[in-house]
Design an enzyme around this catalytic site. Sequence first.
Site, PDB file in Angstrom:
ATOM      1  N   ILE A   1     -19.381 -21.288  27.639  1.00  0.00           N
ATOM      2  CA  ILE A   1     -20.484 -21.401  28.604  1.00  0.00           C
ATOM      3  C   ILE A   1     -20.176 -20.476  29.787  1.00  0.00           C
ATOM      4  O   ILE A   1     -19.262 -20.746  30.568  1.00  0.00           O
ATOM      5  CB  ILE A   1     -20.622 -22.857  29.111  1.00  0.00           C
ATOM      6  CG1 ILE A   1     -20.790 -23.826  27.941  1.00  0.00           C
ATOM      7  CG2 ILE A   1     -21.799 -22.972  30.090  1.00  0.00           C
ATOM      8  CD1 ILE A   1     -20.622 -25.291  28.321  1.00  0.00           C
ATOM      9  N   ARG A   2     -20.896 -19.387  29.892  1.00  0.00           N
ATOM     10  CA  ARG A   2     -20.612 -18.378  30.938  1.00  0.00           C
ATOM     11  C   ARG A   2     -19.101 -18.090  30.990  1.00  0.00           C
ATOM     12  O   ARG A   2     -18.476 -18.046  32.057  1.00  0.00           O
ATOM     13  CB  ARG A   2     -21.112 -18.843  32.312  1.00  0.00           C
ATOM     14  CG  ARG A   2     -22.624 -18.982  32.388  1.00  0.00           C
ATOM     15  CD  ARG A   2     -23.113 -19.170  33.815  1.00  0.00           C
ATOM     16  NE  ARG A   2     -22.537 -20.339  34.439  1.00  0.00           N
ATOM     17  CZ  ARG A   2     -21.831 -20.319  35.563  1.00  0.00           C
ATOM     18  NH1 ARG A   2     -21.628 -19.181  36.187  1.00  0.00           N
ATOM     19  NH2 ARG A   2     -21.344 -21.415  36.055  1.00  0.00           N
TER      20      ARG A   2
ATOM     21  N   ARG B   1     -15.375 -12.119  34.408  1.00  0.00           N
ATOM     22  CA  ARG B   1     -16.156 -13.361  34.496  1.00  0.00           C
ATOM     23  C   ARG B   1     -17.488 -13.185  33.767  1.00  0.00           C
ATOM     24  O   ARG B   1     -18.040 -12.113  33.712  1.00  0.00           O
ATOM     25  CB  ARG B   1     -16.422 -13.730  35.958  1.00  0.00           C
ATOM     26  CG  ARG B   1     -15.163 -14.081  36.728  1.00  0.00           C
ATOM     27  CD  ARG B   1     -15.490 -14.394  38.176  1.00  0.00           C
ATOM     28  NE  ARG B   1     -16.471 -15.435  38.290  1.00  0.00           N
ATOM     29  CZ  ARG B   1     -17.397 -15.504  39.266  1.00  0.00           C
ATOM     30  NH1 ARG B   1     -17.434 -14.601  40.202  1.00  0.00           N
ATOM     31  NH2 ARG B   1     -18.257 -16.489  39.278  1.00  0.00           N
TER      32      ARG B   1
ATOM     33  N   GLU C   1     -12.981 -29.983  26.469  1.00  0.00           N
ATOM     34  CA  GLU C   1     -13.426 -31.341  26.848  1.00  0.00           C
ATOM     35  C   GLU C   1     -14.840 -31.637  26.349  1.00  0.00           C
ATOM     36  O   GLU C   1     -15.290 -32.774  26.413  1.00  0.00           O
ATOM     37  CB  GLU C   1     -13.332 -31.523  28.373  1.00  0.00           C
ATOM     38  CG  GLU C   1     -14.455 -30.904  29.192  1.00  0.00           C
ATOM     39  CD  GLU C   1     -14.401 -29.374  29.310  1.00  0.00           C
ATOM     40  OE1 GLU C   1     -13.492 -28.764  28.719  1.00  0.00           O
ATOM     41  OE2 GLU C   1     -15.279 -28.804  29.977  1.00  0.00           O
TER      42      GLU C   1
ATOM     43  N   GLY D   1     -16.475 -24.962  35.565  1.00  0.00           N
ATOM     44  CA  GLY D   1     -17.519 -25.199  36.561  1.00  0.00           C
ATOM     45  C   GLY D   1     -17.880 -23.847  37.140  1.00  0.00           C
ATOM     46  O   GLY D   1     -18.209 -22.927  36.405  1.00  0.00           O
ATOM     47  N   GLU D   2     -17.735 -23.727  38.420  1.00  0.00           N
ATOM     48  CA  GLU D   2     -18.021 -22.454  39.086  1.00  0.00           C
ATOM     49  C   GLU D   2     -16.802 -22.077  39.937  1.00  0.00           C
ATOM     50  O   GLU D   2     -16.487 -22.755  40.922  1.00  0.00           O
ATOM     51  CB  GLU D   2     -19.298 -22.605  39.926  1.00  0.00           C
ATOM     52  CG  GLU D   2     -19.662 -21.393  40.737  1.00  0.00           C
ATOM     53  CD  GLU D   2     -19.670 -20.095  39.940  1.00  0.00           C
ATOM     54  OE1 GLU D   2     -20.255 -20.050  38.855  1.00  0.00           O
ATOM     55  OE2 GLU D   2     -19.064 -19.126  40.419  1.00  0.00           O
ATOM     56  N   SER D   3     -16.129 -21.020  39.539  1.00  0.00           N
ATOM     57  CA  SER D   3     -14.844 -20.694  40.172  1.00  0.00           C
ATOM     58  C   SER D   3     -14.983 -20.357  41.657  1.00  0.00           C
ATOM     59  O   SER D   3     -14.077 -20.643  42.449  1.00  0.00           O
ATOM     60  CB  SER D   3     -14.163 -19.545  39.435  1.00  0.00           C
ATOM     61  OG  SER D   3     -14.980 -18.393  39.447  1.00  0.00           O
TER      62      SER D   3
ATOM     63  N   CYS E   1     -11.860 -22.289  31.678  1.00  0.00           N
ATOM     64  CA  CYS E   1     -13.001 -21.455  32.068  1.00  0.00           C
ATOM     65  C   CYS E   1     -12.925 -21.095  33.565  1.00  0.00           C
ATOM     66  O   CYS E   1     -12.089 -20.280  33.927  1.00  0.00           O
ATOM     67  CB  CYS E   1     -14.296 -22.165  31.676  1.00  0.00           C
ATOM     68  SG  CYS E   1     -15.678 -21.051  31.512  1.00  0.00           S
TER      69      CYS E   1
ATOM     70  N   HIS F   1     -14.423 -24.593  26.402  1.00  0.00           N
ATOM     71  CA  HIS F   1     -14.397 -25.948  26.978  1.00  0.00           C
ATOM     72  C   HIS F   1     -13.938 -27.010  25.971  1.00  0.00           C
ATOM     73  O   HIS F   1     -14.780 -27.617  25.288  1.00  0.00           O
ATOM     74  CB  HIS F   1     -15.805 -26.319  27.464  1.00  0.00           C
ATOM     75  CG  HIS F   1     -16.192 -25.656  28.726  1.00  0.00           C
ATOM     76  ND1 HIS F   1     -16.079 -26.253  29.960  1.00  0.00           N
ATOM     77  CD2 HIS F   1     -16.688 -24.420  28.946  1.00  0.00           C
ATOM     78  CE1 HIS F   1     -16.485 -25.416  30.897  1.00  0.00           C
ATOM     79  NE2 HIS F   1     -16.872 -24.298  30.309  1.00  0.00           N
TER      80      HIS F   1
HETATM   81  N1  GLN Z   1     -18.629 -18.205  34.911  1.00  0.00           N
HETATM   82  C1  GLN Z   1     -18.024 -19.266  35.648  1.00  0.00           C
HETATM   83  C2  GLN Z   1     -17.125 -18.695  36.744  1.00  0.00           C
HETATM   84  O1  GLN Z   1     -16.766 -17.565  36.726  1.00  0.00           O
HETATM   85  C3  GLN Z   1     -17.208 -20.178  34.762  1.00  0.00           C
HETATM   86  C4  GLN Z   1     -18.086 -20.934  33.810  1.00  0.00           C
HETATM   87  C5  GLN Z   1     -17.487 -22.180  33.282  1.00  0.00           C
HETATM   88  O2  GLN Z   1     -16.511 -22.703  33.804  1.00  0.00           O
HETATM   89  N2  GLN Z   1     -18.132 -22.736  32.289  1.00  0.00           N
HETATM   90  O3  GLN Z   1     -16.783 -19.401  37.608  1.00  0.00           O
END
Ligand code: GLN
Length: 205
Positions: free
Chosen positions: A147-148, A118, A185, A54-56, A86, A183
């Site tokens: 993904i990112r 990141r 999942e 998600g977004e850390s 992630c 990921h």
């Molecule tokens: N780039 C996101 C972060 O640093 C992580 C991306 C992800 O969990 N898919 O939080």
Amino acid sequence: MSLTFGVLSIQGDVLENILSIEAAIDALGIDGIVTAVRTPDEISKVDGLVIPGGESTTIGQLSKFNGSLKILKEKIEQGMPVLGICAGMVLLSNNANDKVVGKIDQPLLNILDIKLERNSFGRQRESFESDISLNSIGIPKFNGVFIRAPSISEIGSDVEVLSTFNEKIIAVKKNNVIGVAFHPELTSDISLHKYFVNLTNTVKN
Ligand code: GLN
């Protein structure tokens, strides 16, 4: 003993991980359940935990705010198995720098001694899939969804590398703690979730 798995449900890929853990429990024939957990009380009851992607920054700040970060750290240090995916792996780290904006003030669990970058493979629109392998845990081929995604450039002496991609470290393990940049999942392959369910079963039973 029946096992209780939790998926940290602050932000991110919660449902997909619940379904993958459920499928892994079924496939292994293990006595267990999986629930979404958010509060310190809910977290205190689980035997193994997935911290989803998600977004850390969001997951870190909100779990600090509701008191979950503290109990998470305590439980992981006491040996609770955890799979950080992630953003989840970012949260487990002790040193995270964003590729573009550098170091920002974000709460981290300081569990894994790793130097992490990141968004190491670019932005959302540069997301990609690639075959990877996690040979040392018996998964020779896996579809990595990035993904990112973060990558790791340095590891402490107690951290084991599970996988690399383009010379970057993308999966690590330290005793009860697993961190992956991709990921699992989001694929139909549940082998990594099965590995994690088995690890929790070994630790608890
Ligand atoms: N780039 C996101 C972060 O640093 C992580 C991306 C992800 O969990 N898919 O939080």
